[in-house]
Design a protein around this motif. Sequence first.
Motif, PDB file in Angstrom:
ATOM      1  N   PRO A   1     -18.196 130.956  42.877  1.00 44.97           N
ATOM      2  CA  PRO A   1     -17.586 129.709  42.818  1.00 44.97           C
ATOM      3  C   PRO A   1     -17.536 129.469  41.212  1.00 44.97           C
ATOM      4  O   PRO A   1     -18.697 129.411  40.866  1.00 44.97           O
ATOM      5  CB  PRO A   1     -18.220 128.605  43.600  1.00 44.97           C
ATOM      6  CG  PRO A   1     -18.802 129.332  44.944  1.00 44.97           C
ATOM      7  CD  PRO A   1     -19.097 130.455  44.058  1.00 44.97           C
ATOM      8  N   LYS A   2     -16.634 129.030  40.710  1.00 47.41           N
ATOM      9  CA  LYS A   2     -16.229 128.461  39.325  1.00 47.41           C
ATOM     10  C   LYS A   2     -15.625 126.939  39.416  1.00 47.41           C
ATOM     11  O   LYS A   2     -14.918 126.897  40.358  1.00 47.41           O
ATOM     12  CB  LYS A   2     -15.635 129.362  38.732  1.00 47.41           C
ATOM     13  CG  LYS A   2     -16.390 130.839  38.611  1.00 47.41           C
ATOM     14  CD  LYS A   2     -15.392 131.834  37.579  1.00 47.41           C
ATOM     15  CE  LYS A   2     -16.046 133.168  37.916  1.00 47.41           C
ATOM     16  NZ  LYS A   2     -17.552 133.410  37.155  1.00 47.41           N
ATOM     17  N   ASN A   3     -15.806 126.417  38.292  1.00 46.48           N
ATOM     18  CA  ASN A   3     -15.193 124.917  38.051  1.00 46.48           C
ATOM     19  C   ASN A   3     -15.546 124.172  39.295  1.00 46.48           C
ATOM     20  O   ASN A   3     -14.372 123.326  39.667  1.00 46.48           O
ATOM     21  CB  ASN A   3     -13.793 125.278  37.872  1.00 46.48           C
ATOM     22  CG  ASN A   3     -13.421 126.148  36.720  1.00 46.48           C
ATOM     23  OD1 ASN A   3     -14.381 126.101  35.607  1.00 46.48           O
ATOM     24  ND2 ASN A   3     -12.397 127.207  36.857  1.00 46.48           N
ATOM     25  N   VAL A   4     -16.575 123.981  39.524  1.00 47.51           N
ATOM     26  CA  VAL A   4     -17.137 123.097  40.620  1.00 47.51           C
ATOM     27  C   VAL A   4     -16.941 121.778  40.380  1.00 47.51           C
ATOM     28  O   VAL A   4     -17.575 121.329  39.211  1.00 47.51           O
ATOM     29  CB  VAL A   4     -18.401 123.272  41.330  1.00 47.51           C
ATOM     30  CG1 VAL A   4     -18.853 122.609  42.470  1.00 47.51           C
ATOM     31  CG2 VAL A   4     -18.529 124.894  41.513  1.00 47.51           C
ATOM     32  N   THR A   5     -16.006 120.957  40.648  1.00 51.91           N
ATOM     33  CA  THR A   5     -15.925 119.571  40.370  1.00 51.91           C
ATOM     34  C   THR A   5     -15.801 118.733  41.566  1.00 51.91           C
ATOM     35  O   THR A   5     -15.385 118.902  42.568  1.00 51.91           O
ATOM     36  CB  THR A   5     -14.268 119.570  39.735  1.00 51.91           C
ATOM     37  OG1 THR A   5     -14.449 120.632  38.681  1.00 51.91           O
ATOM     38  CG2 THR A   5     -14.169 118.271  39.165  1.00 51.91           C
TER      39      THR A   5
ATOM     40  N   SER B   1     -14.405 108.120  49.230  1.00 53.75           N
ATOM     41  CA  SER B   1     -14.545 109.598  49.657  1.00 53.75           C
ATOM     42  C   SER B   1     -14.708 110.578  48.211  1.00 53.75           C
ATOM     43  O   SER B   1     -14.063 110.213  47.272  1.00 53.75           O
ATOM     44  CB  SER B   1     -13.538 109.889  50.295  1.00 53.75           C
ATOM     45  OG  SER B   1     -13.249 109.404  51.596  1.00 53.75           O
ATOM     46  N   LEU B   2     -15.493 111.262  48.197  1.00 58.50           N
ATOM     47  CA  LEU B   2     -15.546 112.355  47.298  1.00 58.50           C
ATOM     48  C   LEU B   2     -15.308 113.728  47.822  1.00 58.50           C
ATOM     49  O   LEU B   2     -15.974 114.124  48.886  1.00 58.50           O
ATOM     50  CB  LEU B   2     -17.338 112.293  46.878  1.00 58.50           C
ATOM     51  CG  LEU B   2     -17.812 110.884  46.278  1.00 58.50           C
ATOM     52  CD1 LEU B   2     -19.505 110.968  45.737  1.00 58.50           C
ATOM     53  CD2 LEU B   2     -17.265 110.159  45.224  1.00 58.50           C
ATOM     54  N   ILE B   3     -14.605 114.538  46.975  1.00 59.07           N
ATOM     55  CA  ILE B   3     -14.176 115.544  47.417  1.00 59.07           C
ATOM     56  C   ILE B   3     -14.582 116.645  46.384  1.00 59.07           C
ATOM     57  O   ILE B   3     -14.484 116.585  45.064  1.00 59.07           O
ATOM     58  CB  ILE B   3     -12.518 115.591  47.469  1.00 59.07           C
ATOM     59  CG1 ILE B   3     -11.910 114.566  48.176  1.00 59.07           C
ATOM     60  CG2 ILE B   3     -11.984 117.020  47.822  1.00 59.07           C
ATOM     61  CD1 ILE B   3     -10.549 114.390  48.326  1.00 59.07           C
ATOM     62  N   CYS B   4     -15.219 117.751  46.854  1.00 59.90           N
ATOM     63  CA  CYS B   4     -15.783 118.879  46.107  1.00 59.90           C
ATOM     64  C   CYS B   4     -14.623 119.880  45.974  1.00 59.90           C
ATOM     65  O   CYS B   4     -14.186 120.404  47.064  1.00 59.90           O
ATOM     66  CB  CYS B   4     -17.056 119.176  46.364  1.00 59.90           C
ATOM     67  SG  CYS B   4     -18.029 120.363  45.305  1.00 59.90           S
ATOM     68  N   THR B   5     -14.283 120.443  44.829  1.00 61.67           N
ATOM     69  CA  THR B   5     -13.477 121.436  44.604  1.00 61.67           C
ATOM     70  C   THR B   5     -13.879 122.426  43.959  1.00 61.67           C
ATOM     71  O   THR B   5     -14.808 122.276  42.987  1.00 61.67           O
ATOM     72  CB  THR B   5     -12.038 120.961  44.197  1.00 61.67           C
ATOM     73  OG1 THR B   5     -12.231 120.477  42.948  1.00 61.67           O
ATOM     74  CG2 THR B   5     -11.383 119.853  45.043  1.00 61.67           C
ATOM     75  N   SER B   6     -13.489 123.838  43.945  1.00 60.50           N
ATOM     76  CA  SER B   6     -14.069 125.081  43.151  1.00 60.50           C
ATOM     77  C   SER B   6     -12.940 126.122  43.172  1.00 60.50           C
ATOM     78  O   SER B   6     -12.122 126.014  43.944  1.00 60.50           O
ATOM     79  CB  SER B   6     -15.522 125.409  43.540  1.00 60.50           C
ATOM     80  OG  SER B   6     -15.215 126.349  44.892  1.00 60.50           O
TER      81      SER B   6
END
Length: 692
Positions: free
Chosen positions: A242-246, A264-269
Amino acid sequence: MGSTVAQWLAQSPHSARDPGLIPASGCLSVDQWGVSVPGSLSALEGSSVIFKCSFWYPEKQQPVHKITAIWLKDPCLVHSEELYNSNNPNRNPGIEWIGNLGQKNCSLRINAVQKKHNHSFCFRFIIVGEDKWTGMPGLQLIVYARPRTPVISLSELVEGVKTNLKCSSSNIDEKTKTSLKWYGLPDQPAEQCSDDPTVLSSCLRFIPSYQDHNKIIKCSVTYSAFAYSDKASITLNVSYAPKNVTIQVDKGSELTIREGDKLSLICTSNSNPEAMYSWHKREEESGETRLINGSKGTLSFQNITSSDSGFYSCTATNHVGSNKSNTLEIHVQYAPKNVTIRVDKGSELTIREGDKLSLMCTSNSNPEAMYSWHKREEESGEARLINGSKGTLSFQSITSSDSGFYSCTATNHVGSNKSNTLEIRVQYAPKNVTIQVVHGSHLEIKEGDTLSLMCTSNSNPEATYTLYKREESNDQTRALSNVKGTLTFQHISRSDSGFYSCTATNYIGNVTSNDLEIYVQSSAHILKFAIAGSLVSIGLVLAAVLWIRRKDLFKGKKSENNSQHEMLDLQQGNETTISNSNIIYDNTWINKSQGDAPSKKPADTLVYASIQFNNKSKGSDSENPQLGQIKPGSKQQNHVDQSIDGAVYENMDKYKQSGEETNIIRRYPEDAVEYACVVFKNKTLDSKAANH
């Protein structure tokens, strides 16, 4: 290859008629029979090839009615395999006659030529009823194999791991120049990686990156002789961590929210394959990080609380590796909590007067709270606002008046909260130490009376008391034992007379009260003094009666109403006249006879009087504040006897007129005095304060 003219050889008439004879090619018959075709043709397997062909024969006067066209396969004999026969044109699918016999055109097309067509072919035509001719040796058709569409093969592509790409094509004809070429990758050297001559392969080594994921790679095979090219393509599937984990927030970029809100917190990558997510929280105070639950990369708070404030991060993981997001801080705004008063002197709030003391109000709040202080007084119970700076209340020199119950209130724009009450007890040495009479009257103490003395003070902690007595005769002071602040005389005696004081003591200090003089009068002295006072009172009353009678004779007898007015005037006149002699008559009662009939004698109207003489006795002790407490037989008593005009006559009981004989012994019948109590005083009484 140049064209070949096949012609009949010169034959005898009978041999010309023999249909089995085929003349040799390359010869031209004398009577002009012949076929013209290319010497050779090359074609790519699967392509379309055209046999260009023309023929001729001698022209005659009569036109040719029918010609049969035949294409024969090598060796082009009468019984050779036919490729085409105009009498049966659909015998071989894919073979198409494109010629025109009337125009002497014998062209033929083979659609999707195949390897089996790699032979020599001859054209033969027969003029029905005339003659026939076969063009020899015909044309040579060379069919080259068509390369198969290239195939690209590769192992699993993992970012950063060197891998091989292979492009291969089979069915390669050795007689042709065939090549493979890569597209979509940076120019890198490729090499032949197959030993089979019928297989053409190209291998390419490279290190993929995540940027190569989903890139389309192509490989082409080319026949330069036929301008033929065929391509294959593949989409790269590069696995990478995973890259650019935000972390994204559904409430926007502003993370200052109030307690009770939803969040709500949303984690994306960016990852391949898709990542799994885990959440971590670092506590603000302890700095410890702990794992918390999240579903599919989403961390939800349905009712966020202040305890949810902290630093959040998420980690994305797949089989290639993992990566972590930056830390995101969440500030939950909430009203002050855990409002507490702390003391810089420790938990023990028992301090001495004059000490320094600071109270600090603390709370958990976001945003930071402002503080106010209140004090509830111990006695009244009322609470009042007091000043404090930034949550600190300081006493540079604390006093006993600062004792009380303190509380502080923390406030921010979300709300407010109040601390528990803190009691401060300031310890101090005894104050206002006083000894006083609690039972009886210290103004008139007789032998046998009951009298109690009590010592009181203000102190913290509570004081213990010691009572002292100073003897009047020798001026020596001694402590009274077994006394706890209260001294009781059940039957007081003259020996108890003296000056009493008390000392209040606690561990901080001690204070002694002023002296209280106690004088106990004997019963005989009191009786003697009372008789003397009564005689003086009788004399004064008689003087007043005589003065009233003289005034009444002078004015004459008046009506009853006027007499009453004159009685009032009499009282005022007496006050004025006697005041000139420093005598005040007060508390005079008028006895009204039945029927309001005037009294026969002026003395009958006098019930009692209190008389004070303001002349100070000669030789009296001006420094003695208690002339009324004179010991019988003392020098002070002799002074009183010599100057009776310093006496005060008071509390003369009301004379009750009745028909019964009174038990009062009177020296004279006109005496209306029942008894009198005499007290000696040294203070001059203001005549204006006398009651009339």
